[in-house]
Scaffold this motif. Structure first.
Motif, PDB file in Angstrom:
ATOM      1  N   VAL A 143       0.842  -1.204   0.000  1.00 19.53           N
ATOM      2  CA  VAL A 143       0.000   0.000   0.000  1.00 19.53           C
ATOM      3  C   VAL A 143       0.874   1.250   0.000  1.00 19.53           C
ATOM      4  O   VAL A 143       0.547   2.261  -0.622  1.00 19.53           O
ATOM      5  CB  VAL A 143      -0.951   0.011   1.214  1.00 19.53           C
ATOM      6  N   GLU A 144       2.008   1.181   0.692  1.00 16.23           N
ATOM      7  CA  GLU A 144       2.928   2.314   0.728  1.00 16.23           C
ATOM      8  C   GLU A 144       3.719   2.408  -0.576  1.00 16.23           C
ATOM      9  O   GLU A 144       4.045   1.389  -1.191  1.00 16.23           O
ATOM     10  CB  GLU A 144       3.919   2.158   1.886  1.00 16.23           C
ATOM     11  N   VAL A 145       4.030   3.619  -0.978  1.00 11.71           N
ATOM     12  CA  VAL A 145       4.902   3.830  -2.138  1.00 11.71           C
ATOM     13  C   VAL A 145       6.287   3.290  -1.810  1.00 11.71           C
ATOM     14  O   VAL A 145       6.795   3.476  -0.695  1.00 11.71           O
ATOM     15  CB  VAL A 145       4.981   5.329  -2.505  1.00 11.71           C
ATOM     16  N   PHE A 146       6.892   2.592  -2.743  1.00  9.14           N
ATOM     17  CA  PHE A 146       8.184   1.949  -2.513  1.00  9.14           C
ATOM     18  C   PHE A 146       9.241   2.972  -2.135  1.00  9.14           C
ATOM     19  O   PHE A 146       9.401   4.003  -2.791  1.00  9.14           O
ATOM     20  CB  PHE A 146       8.620   1.192  -3.768  1.00  9.14           C
ATOM     21  N   ASP A 147       9.964   2.692  -1.065  1.00 13.58           N
ATOM     22  CA  ASP A 147      11.018   3.568  -0.563  1.00 13.58           C
ATOM     23  C   ASP A 147      12.362   2.860  -0.772  1.00 13.58           C
ATOM     24  O   ASP A 147      12.693   1.913  -0.068  1.00 13.58           O
ATOM     25  CB  ASP A 147      10.789   3.854   0.923  1.00 13.58           C
ATOM     26  N   HIS A 148      13.152   3.325  -1.734  1.00 15.71           N
ATOM     27  CA  HIS A 148      14.402   2.660  -2.084  1.00 15.71           C
ATOM     28  C   HIS A 148      15.385   2.628  -0.911  1.00 15.71           C
ATOM     29  O   HIS A 148      16.045   1.602  -0.675  1.00 15.71           O
ATOM     30  CB  HIS A 148      15.056   3.358  -3.279  1.00 15.71           C
ATOM     31  N   SER A 149      15.480   3.728  -0.179  1.00 17.39           N
ATOM     32  CA  SER A 149      16.452   3.769   0.916  1.00 17.39           C
ATOM     33  C   SER A 149      16.072   2.807   2.032  1.00 17.39           C
ATOM     34  O   SER A 149      16.935   2.132   2.610  1.00 17.39           O
ATOM     35  CB  SER A 149      16.591   5.199   1.460  1.00 17.39           C
ATOM     36  N   ARG A 155      23.266  -4.858 -10.793  1.00 19.19           N
ATOM     37  CA  ARG A 155      23.316  -3.588 -11.528  1.00 19.19           C
ATOM     38  C   ARG A 155      24.562  -2.798 -11.151  1.00 19.19           C
ATOM     39  O   ARG A 155      24.820  -2.549  -9.977  1.00 19.19           O
ATOM     40  CB  ARG A 155      22.097  -2.719 -11.199  1.00 19.19           C
ATOM     41  N   SER A 156      25.285  -2.369 -12.158  1.00 15.62           N
ATOM     42  CA  SER A 156      26.410  -1.464 -11.923  1.00 15.62           C
ATOM     43  C   SER A 156      25.860  -0.050 -11.742  1.00 15.62           C
ATOM     44  O   SER A 156      24.704   0.219 -12.083  1.00 15.62           O
ATOM     45  CB  SER A 156      27.367  -1.510 -13.116  1.00 15.62           C
ATOM     46  N   PRO A 157      26.657   0.878 -11.206  1.00 15.95           N
ATOM     47  CA  PRO A 157      26.174   2.244 -11.003  1.00 15.95           C
ATOM     48  C   PRO A 157      25.616   2.902 -12.267  1.00 15.95           C
ATOM     49  O   PRO A 157      24.627   3.633 -12.204  1.00 15.95           O
ATOM     50  CB  PRO A 157      27.417   2.979 -10.494  1.00 15.95           C
ATOM     51  N   ASP A 158      26.216   2.633 -13.427  1.00 16.65           N
ATOM     52  CA  ASP A 158      25.745   3.278 -14.649  1.00 16.65           C
ATOM     53  C   ASP A 158      24.523   2.583 -15.252  1.00 16.65           C
ATOM     54  O   ASP A 158      24.009   3.016 -16.287  1.00 16.65           O
ATOM     55  CB  ASP A 158      26.864   3.359 -15.691  1.00 16.65           C
ATOM     56  N   GLU A 159      24.046   1.539 -14.602  1.00 15.83           N
ATOM     57  CA  GLU A 159      22.844   0.847 -15.071  1.00 15.83           C
ATOM     58  C   GLU A 159      21.621   1.146 -14.206  1.00 15.83           C
ATOM     59  O   GLU A 159      20.537   0.660 -14.483  1.00 15.83           O
ATOM     60  CB  GLU A 159      23.086  -0.669 -15.092  1.00 15.83           C
ATOM     61  N   GLN A 160      21.806   1.978 -13.188  1.00 10.55           N
ATOM     62  CA  GLN A 160      20.716   2.233 -12.244  1.00 10.55           C
ATOM     63  C   GLN A 160      19.514   2.914 -12.893  1.00 10.55           C
ATOM     64  O   GLN A 160      18.381   2.739 -12.460  1.00 10.55           O
ATOM     65  CB  GLN A 160      21.216   3.093 -11.080  1.00 10.55           C
TER      66      GLN A 160
END
Length: 263
Positions: free
Chosen positions: A136-142, A205-210
């Motif tokens: 229900v909550e919006v996904f929080d990446h951190s 995922r590498s940093p440039d693929e984020q």
């Protein structure tokens, strides 16, 4: 007499499913009750949420970021109950049957592979989603990254059984995940502690693929596998973006996941 019976049947369905006067020279069209009816009781909520989950699992919904608020209890009951477990078992069993029926190339060159996603495919993040309202909550990446760093996600038991079966059959195992490269160490430790071992490649995922959409990112990684001569026999994932795109597997297996959507 037969003409009279046919006329009565057609008349019955016309009156039962249409508010308009039927033209006797046109075929009858069944009109079903509108789905815009206001949801007011438990039965209607259950019907609505079952329909919504079906549309989500079959990739018929427009991209969505959260589950409908009124479906919170429905999704909770599903993923915490026997329904989710049974569906996971069915996917695992069907994948195992398929894997067992394939014959490797005559020279046994070690190029037959099975691709697995990780989150909600091999490892379960249910403990995280229990604390975050089951979608229900919006996904929080951190917040999710903090959960990943704990490295305590349990194995999805039917997937572990399939994984071990595929290894025993002689497939190479490629783990293709959307997790960040910075999570490699904790992901390896979590997988091993959950019972997953003997994979051949772990791709993060590498940093440039984020910035890439998951469908593109995973397609490009599968393209690389094919260019290296690998035959992607099977692919297991909980998102359609794990399975669709280019260099698709000979057969794909979609695990249920009504909690979130990754395009």
């Amino acid at each position: 007499m037969k003409i009279c019976v046919i006329f009565l049947v057609v008349s019955f369905f016309s009156s039962a499913f249409s508010d308009e006067t039927s033209d006797p020279y046109l075929p009858s069209i069944l009109q079903y009750p509108s789905e815009h009816k206001k949801i007011v009781d438990g039965e209607e909520v259950n019907l609505y949420c079952t329909s919504w989950r079906f549309a989500a699992e079959t990739n018929n919904l427009a991209p969505w970021s959260t589950i409908p608020a009124e479906c919170a209890e429905y999704v909770k009951d599903y993923v915490m109950g026997r329904g989710y477990a049974t569906d996971l078992e069915r996917v695992s069993e069907e994948a195992s049957i398929f894997a067992s029926t394939l014959e490797f190339s005559g020279d046994d060159d070690g190029k037959d592979i099975w691709v697995f996603d990780i989150d909600e495919t091999l490892l379960s993040n249910l403990p995280y989603y229990i604390d975050h309202a089951f979608g229900v909550e919006v996904f929080d990446h951190s917040e999710f990254d903090k959960w990943v760093e704990r490295g305590v996600a349990p194995a999805i038991a039917p997937s572990l059984k399939l994984y071990q079966r595929v290894v025993d059959l002689g497939y190479k195992i490629f783990l293709l995940t959307g997790r960040k490269e910075s999570h490699r160490l904790v992901t390896v430790e979590n997988l091993i502690s959950a019972g997953f071992q003997n994979w051949d490649k772990l791709i993060l995922r590498s940093p440039d693929e984020q910035h890439k959409m998951a469908t593109l990112y995973k397609s490009e990684k599968r393209d690389e596998m094919v260019k290296e001569g690998y035959r992607i026999r099977g692919n297991s994932g909980d998102q359609w973006s794990d399975l669709l795109g280019s260099s698709m597997s000979q057969r794909s297996f979609k695990l249920p996941n009504p909690m979130y959507y990754i395009p």
